[in-house]
Design a protein around this motif. Structure first.
Motif, PDB file in Angstrom:
ATOM      1  N   LEU A 132      21.351  57.135  41.322  1.00 15.92           N
ATOM      2  CA  LEU A 132      20.169  57.986  41.485  1.00 15.92           C
ATOM      3  C   LEU A 132      20.056  59.064  40.413  1.00 15.92           C
ATOM      4  CD1 LEU A 132      20.231  58.603  45.352  1.00 15.92           C
ATOM      5  CD2 LEU A 132      18.678  57.107  44.097  1.00 15.92           C
ATOM      6  N   PHE A 133      21.147  59.343  39.719  1.00 14.30           N
ATOM      7  CA  PHE A 133      21.179  60.502  38.838  1.00 14.30           C
ATOM      8  C   PHE A 133      20.900  60.172  37.374  1.00 14.30           C
ATOM      9  CE2 PHE A 133      24.500  61.764  42.142  1.00 14.30           C
ATOM     10  CZ  PHE A 133      23.531  62.275  42.989  1.00 14.30           C
ATOM     11  N   GLY A 134      20.629  58.921  37.085  1.00 14.48           N
ATOM     12  CA  GLY A 134      20.305  58.517  35.722  1.00 14.48           C
ATOM     13  C   GLY A 134      19.669  57.145  35.741  1.00 14.48           C
ATOM     14  N   SER A 135      19.039  56.751  34.635  1.00 19.04           N
ATOM     15  CA  SER A 135      18.374  55.457  34.592  1.00 19.04           C
ATOM     16  C   SER A 135      18.263  54.968  33.160  1.00 19.04           C
ATOM     17  CB  SER A 135      16.971  55.555  35.213  1.00 19.04           C
ATOM     18  OG  SER A 135      16.279  54.332  35.105  1.00 19.04           O
ATOM     19  N   ASP A 136      18.371  53.662  32.996  1.00 20.61           N
ATOM     20  CA  ASP A 136      18.130  53.021  31.701  1.00 20.61           C
ATOM     21  C   ASP A 136      16.692  52.534  31.581  1.00 20.61           C
ATOM     22  OD1 ASP A 136      20.789  53.351  30.870  1.00 20.61           O
ATOM     23  OD2 ASP A 136      21.417  51.536  31.923  1.00 20.61           O
ATOM     24  N   VAL A 167      10.794  52.841  42.527  1.00 24.63           N
ATOM     25  CA  VAL A 167      11.648  52.760  41.335  1.00 24.63           C
ATOM     26  C   VAL A 167      11.944  54.162  40.812  1.00 24.63           C
ATOM     27  CG1 VAL A 167      10.668  50.518  40.690  1.00 24.63           C
ATOM     28  CG2 VAL A 167       9.706  52.615  39.704  1.00 24.63           C
ATOM     29  N   HIS A 168      12.887  54.214  39.874  1.00 23.89           N
ATOM     30  CA  HIS A 168      13.087  55.431  39.087  1.00 23.89           C
ATOM     31  C   HIS A 168      13.247  55.055  37.628  1.00 23.89           C
ATOM     32  CE1 HIS A 168      17.186  54.229  38.742  1.00 23.89           C
ATOM     33  NE2 HIS A 168      17.800  55.347  39.062  1.00 23.89           N
ATOM     34  N   GLY A 169      13.001  56.024  36.763  1.00 28.95           N
ATOM     35  CA  GLY A 169      13.142  55.833  35.330  1.00 28.95           C
ATOM     36  C   GLY A 169      13.327  57.181  34.664  1.00 28.95           C
ATOM     37  N   LEU A 170      13.651  57.169  33.384  1.00 31.52           N
ATOM     38  CA  LEU A 170      13.940  58.398  32.645  1.00 31.52           C
ATOM     39  C   LEU A 170      12.821  58.698  31.653  1.00 31.52           C
ATOM     40  CD1 LEU A 170      16.055  60.636  32.192  1.00 31.52           C
ATOM     41  CD2 LEU A 170      17.023  59.207  30.362  1.00 31.52           C
ATOM     42  N   ASP A 171      12.218  59.866  31.806  1.00 30.59           N
ATOM     43  CA  ASP A 171      11.192  60.365  30.896  1.00 30.59           C
ATOM     44  C   ASP A 171      11.888  61.188  29.813  1.00 30.59           C
ATOM     45  OD1 ASP A 171       9.182  61.739  29.572  1.00 30.59           O
ATOM     46  OD2 ASP A 171       8.351  62.694  31.367  1.00 30.59           O
ATOM     47  N   THR A 172      11.810  60.722  28.574  1.00 35.84           N
ATOM     48  CA  THR A 172      12.456  61.421  27.454  1.00 35.84           C
ATOM     49  C   THR A 172      11.452  62.021  26.477  1.00 35.84           C
ATOM     50  OG1 THR A 172      12.595  59.374  26.154  1.00 35.84           O
ATOM     51  CG2 THR A 172      14.477  59.909  27.573  1.00 35.84           C
ATOM     52  N   THR A 173      10.157  61.989  26.807  1.00 37.80           N
ATOM     53  CA  THR A 173       9.129  62.399  25.840  1.00 37.80           C
ATOM     54  C   THR A 173       8.319  63.616  26.281  1.00 37.80           C
ATOM     55  OG1 THR A 173       7.505  60.857  26.776  1.00 37.80           O
ATOM     56  CG2 THR A 173       8.905  60.033  24.998  1.00 37.80           C
ATOM     57  N   SER A 174       8.293  63.968  27.530  1.00 34.78           N
ATOM     58  CA  SER A 174       7.530  65.124  27.983  1.00 34.78           C
ATOM     59  C   SER A 174       8.157  66.421  27.476  1.00 34.78           C
ATOM     60  CB  SER A 174       7.461  65.156  29.512  1.00 34.78           C
ATOM     61  OG  SER A 174       6.706  64.072  30.000  1.00 34.78           O
ATOM     62  N   ASP A 176       9.240  68.964  28.970  1.00 37.80           N
ATOM     63  CA  ASP A 176      10.390  69.410  29.765  1.00 37.80           C
ATOM     64  C   ASP A 176      11.446  68.318  29.917  1.00 37.80           C
ATOM     65  OD1 ASP A 176       8.918  67.730  31.358  1.00 37.80           O
ATOM     66  OD2 ASP A 176       9.036  68.990  33.160  1.00 37.80           O
ATOM     67  N   ALA A 177      11.360  67.273  29.108  1.00 35.48           N
ATOM     68  CA  ALA A 177      12.308  66.159  29.182  1.00 35.48           C
ATOM     69  C   ALA A 177      13.733  66.657  28.884  1.00 35.48           C
ATOM     70  CB  ALA A 177      11.899  65.075  28.191  1.00 35.48           C
ATOM     71  N   PRO A 178      14.722  65.903  29.383  1.00 33.80           N
ATOM     72  CA  PRO A 178      14.595  64.662  30.163  1.00 33.80           C
ATOM     73  C   PRO A 178      14.301  64.943  31.635  1.00 33.80           C
ATOM     74  CG  PRO A 178      16.914  65.175  29.870  1.00 33.80           C
ATOM     75  CD  PRO A 178      16.154  66.237  29.101  1.00 33.80           C
ATOM     76  N   ARG A 179      13.593  63.995  32.239  1.00 39.54           N
ATOM     77  CA  ARG A 179      13.278  64.094  33.652  1.00 39.54           C
ATOM     78  C   ARG A 179      13.400  62.716  34.296  1.00 39.54           C
ATOM     79  NH1 ARG A 179      14.200  68.593  33.449  1.00 39.54           N
ATOM     80  NH2 ARG A 179      13.002  70.417  34.159  1.00 39.54           N
ATOM     81  N   MET A 180      14.065  62.689  35.466  1.00 43.87           N
ATOM     82  CA  MET A 180      14.102  61.483  36.270  1.00 43.87           C
ATOM     83  C   MET A 180      12.800  61.399  37.055  1.00 43.87           C
ATOM     84  SD  MET A 180      16.865  59.789  35.787  1.00 43.87           S
ATOM     85  CE  MET A 180      16.596  58.720  37.191  1.00 43.87           C
ATOM     86  N   VAL A 181      12.138  60.244  36.978  1.00 42.39           N
ATOM     87  CA  VAL A 181      10.844  60.061  37.617  1.00 42.39           C
ATOM     88  C   VAL A 181      10.988  59.005  38.715  1.00 42.39           C
ATOM     89  CG1 VAL A 181       8.415  59.479  37.291  1.00 42.39           C
ATOM     90  CG2 VAL A 181       9.686  60.610  35.447  1.00 42.39           C
ATOM     91  N   PHE A 182      10.592  59.373  39.930  1.00 45.62           N
ATOM     92  CA  PHE A 182      10.601  58.454  41.073  1.00 45.62           C
ATOM     93  C   PHE A 182       9.155  58.149  41.434  1.00 45.62           C
ATOM     94  CE2 PHE A 182      14.661  60.507  41.172  1.00 45.62           C
ATOM     95  CZ  PHE A 182      15.551  59.586  41.715  1.00 45.62           C
ATOM     96  N   ALA A 183       8.835  56.864  41.559  1.00 45.03           N
ATOM     97  CA  ALA A 183       7.449  56.460  41.807  1.00 45.03           C
ATOM     98  C   ALA A 183       7.420  55.110  42.503  1.00 45.03           C
ATOM     99  CB  ALA A 183       6.676  56.399  40.490  1.00 45.03           C
TER     100      ALA A 183
END
Length: 390
Positions: A132-136, A167-174, A176-183
Motif C-alpha cells: 500500500l505504501f508504494g507502487s510501480d 487501484v493505486h499508482g504513483l504520481d511523480t509529475t504533480s 506536490d509529487a510524489p503522491r500515491m493515488v488511489f482510485a
C-alpha cells in the motif's frame, strides 16, 4: 448505525442448501480452472455483495465481525469462492470503516455493491513489497482532476467479472509529487485481463494479471492522494484492517472444514488391528485434539479484532502488528490443521478427488497474501521493541 434488531443468524445469509450447491460446484471449478459464476450469481441474488453496506443504502447493514463469521462459513464450502468474494468485500468494508468515522468518500462503492455491482482489488504488483505504501504503476494526472494509470497488477481476483477495479499508482509529475493515488476504474479497452491463472490451488478465484494502459479514473473516482510510505490515513487503515481480518477469516474457515472432515473420517474408518473406529485410537484422538486446540484460538481473535474495528477502539501504533499477526496466525494454523487432517484421512486423502486434497492445495495460498511472515514479524518486533536503532 446498522445494528441488527434480531440475533445474528449466519444461515439467513448463507443457508445450508446454498452452501451445499456451492460445495458441490467447487470440485468442477478446481478441476477445470474456471470461475464460479453460478456461485456469484446466487450470492448476488441473496444480497451477499451488500452485507457490509448500510441498510439505508440498500445493504444488510452487517458489522465486520458478522461478515467475518460469514466468510468463515463460505470458505468451509468453497475456499476459492470465499477468497474471490473477499476482495469485493474488502472495498465495501473499507467504505464502512470510513463512514463509521464520519468519512463518506466511498458512498458510490456502497450503492454499487447494493445494486449487485462487483468491485475488485487491484493493488498487488510483482516485486512490490511496499504494497500500500508504494507502487510501480504510473498515475498521470489529467486536466480535469482525474488520473490515468499505466502498469501491471497481479493476483486480481474476480478478474473475469468485476465492474470496478480499485487501484493505486504513483504520481511523480504533480507539483506536490510524489503522491500515491488511489482510485477506481471501470472496465474499458484500456484494461487488459490476461488469461494466465493456472495455479496449484485457489483456482476458482481466477486472480489473473491485469494490464493498465492509460486506464482513466474520473475525478469523482479518485479517492486519495497520499505521500508514499506508512502513514495514518483512514483509507490505508481501512484497507489493511478489512483485508487482514477477512483474509484470516477465509483460512480459518478452511481449517474448520478440514477439522470437521477429520472428525467424520475418524468415526468412519475402522482399524483391522483394534477392531474399532479410529475415533477410539489414542494417537488419532490426540492429533484431532491438537487440531481443535489450534483452531479454537482463531474465531475469538477474529471476533475481538473485528469488533474493535467496528466500535472504533484505538490501538494506536499497535494496530498494524495486531492485524498482521492475526492473519499470520490464521494461515499458519490452517496449514497445520489441514496437514493433520490429511494424516487422519489416510491414503484416500491423497487422491485428487478427495476434498482434503483440494483443501491441502488451497490452504497453501495463505502464505502469499500480505502480510507475509517477514512483514508480520517485522511489525510485531517494531511494536514491542521499537524501530531498529541506527
Amino acid at each position: 448505525m446498522d445494528a441488527m434488531t434480531t440475533p445474528f443468524d449466519p444461515a439467513r445469509f448463507l443457508p445450508d442448501d446454498l452452501l451445499a450447491r456451492i460445495r458441490e460446484r467447487a470440485v468442477a471449478h478446481d478441476r477445470d480452472n474456471t470461475f464460479p459464476q453460478d456461485d456469484l450469481d446466487e450470492l448476488r441474488a441473496a444480497g451477499y455483495l451488500g452485507i457490509l453496506v448500510p441498510t439505508d443504502r440498500g445493504g444488510a447493514g452487517l458489522t465486520l465481525a458478522e461478515a467475518s463469521i460469514l466468510q468463515q462459513r463460505l470458505a468451509g464450502a468453497a475456499p476459492a469462492t470465499a477468497l474471490a468474494i473477499n476482495m469485493h468485500l474488502v472495498w465495501t468494508g473499507v467504505a464502512k470503516v470510513l463512514q463509521d468515522r464520519g468519512i463518506d468518500d466511498l458512498a458510490f462503492v456502497q450503492r454499487g455493491a447494493a445494486a449487485g455491482e462487483v468491485f475488485a482489488f487491484g493493488i498487488s504488483e510483482a516485486g512490490n513489497d511496499l504494497v500500500l505504501f508504494g507502487s510501480d504503476t504510473e498515475a498521470r494526472p489529467g486536466a480535469d482532476g482525474g488520473y490515468s494509470f499505466t502498469g501491471t497488477k497481479i493476483f486480481t481476483s474476480l478478474a473475469p467479472v468485476w465492474d470496478h477495479l480499485g487501484v493505486h499508482g504513483l504520481d511523480t509529475t504533480s507539483p506536490d509529487a510524489p503522491r500515491m493515488v488511489f482510485a477506481f476504474l471501470d472496465r474499458t479497452d484500456a484494461v487488459v485481463t490476461r488469461d494466465d491463472w493456472d495455479t496449484l490451488g485457489m483456482r476458482g478465484t481466477q486472480s489473473r494479471t491485469t494490464e493498465l494502459h492509460g486506464a482513466t479514473a474520473p475525478a469523482e473516482r479518485v479517492v486519495r492522494r497520499l505521500a508514499p510510505g506508512p502513514q495514518p490515513d483512514p483509507l490505508v487503515f481501512g484497507i489493511f484492517a478489512v483485508f487482514e481480518i477477512l483474509l484470516a477469516s477465509v483460512y480459518t474457515g478452511v481449517a474448520r472444514r478440514a477439522l470437521d472432515l477429520a472428525v467424520q473420517t475418524a468415526h468412519a474408518r475402522r482399524s483391522k488391528k483394534s477392531g474399532t473406529t479410529y475415533a477410539n485410537d489414542p494417537d488419532i484422538r490426540w492429533r484431532i485434539a491438537d487440531m481443535a486446540i489450534a483452531y479454537d484460538a482463531l474465531p475469538p481473535q477474529l471476533a475481538g479484532l473485528s469488533t474493535d474495528v467496528d466500535t472504533r477502539v484505538d490501538h494506536g501504533a499497535r494496530w498494524f502488528s495486531l492485524l498482521a499477526g492475526v492473519k499470520h496466525r490464521a494461515v499458519t494454523m490452517a496449514k497445520s490443521v489441514v496437514d493433520d487432517a490429511i494424516l487422519v484421512g489416510g491414503g484416500s486423502s491423497y487422491s485428487a478427488h478427495s476434498e482434503l486434497s483440494r483443501l491441502y492445495r488451497d490452504v497453501l495460498a495463505g502464505m502469499f497474501h500480505p502480510s507475509d511472515p517477514e512483514s508480520a514479524h517485522s511489525a510485531a518486533a517494531t511494536a514491542w521493541l521499537g524501530p531498529v536503532s541506527s
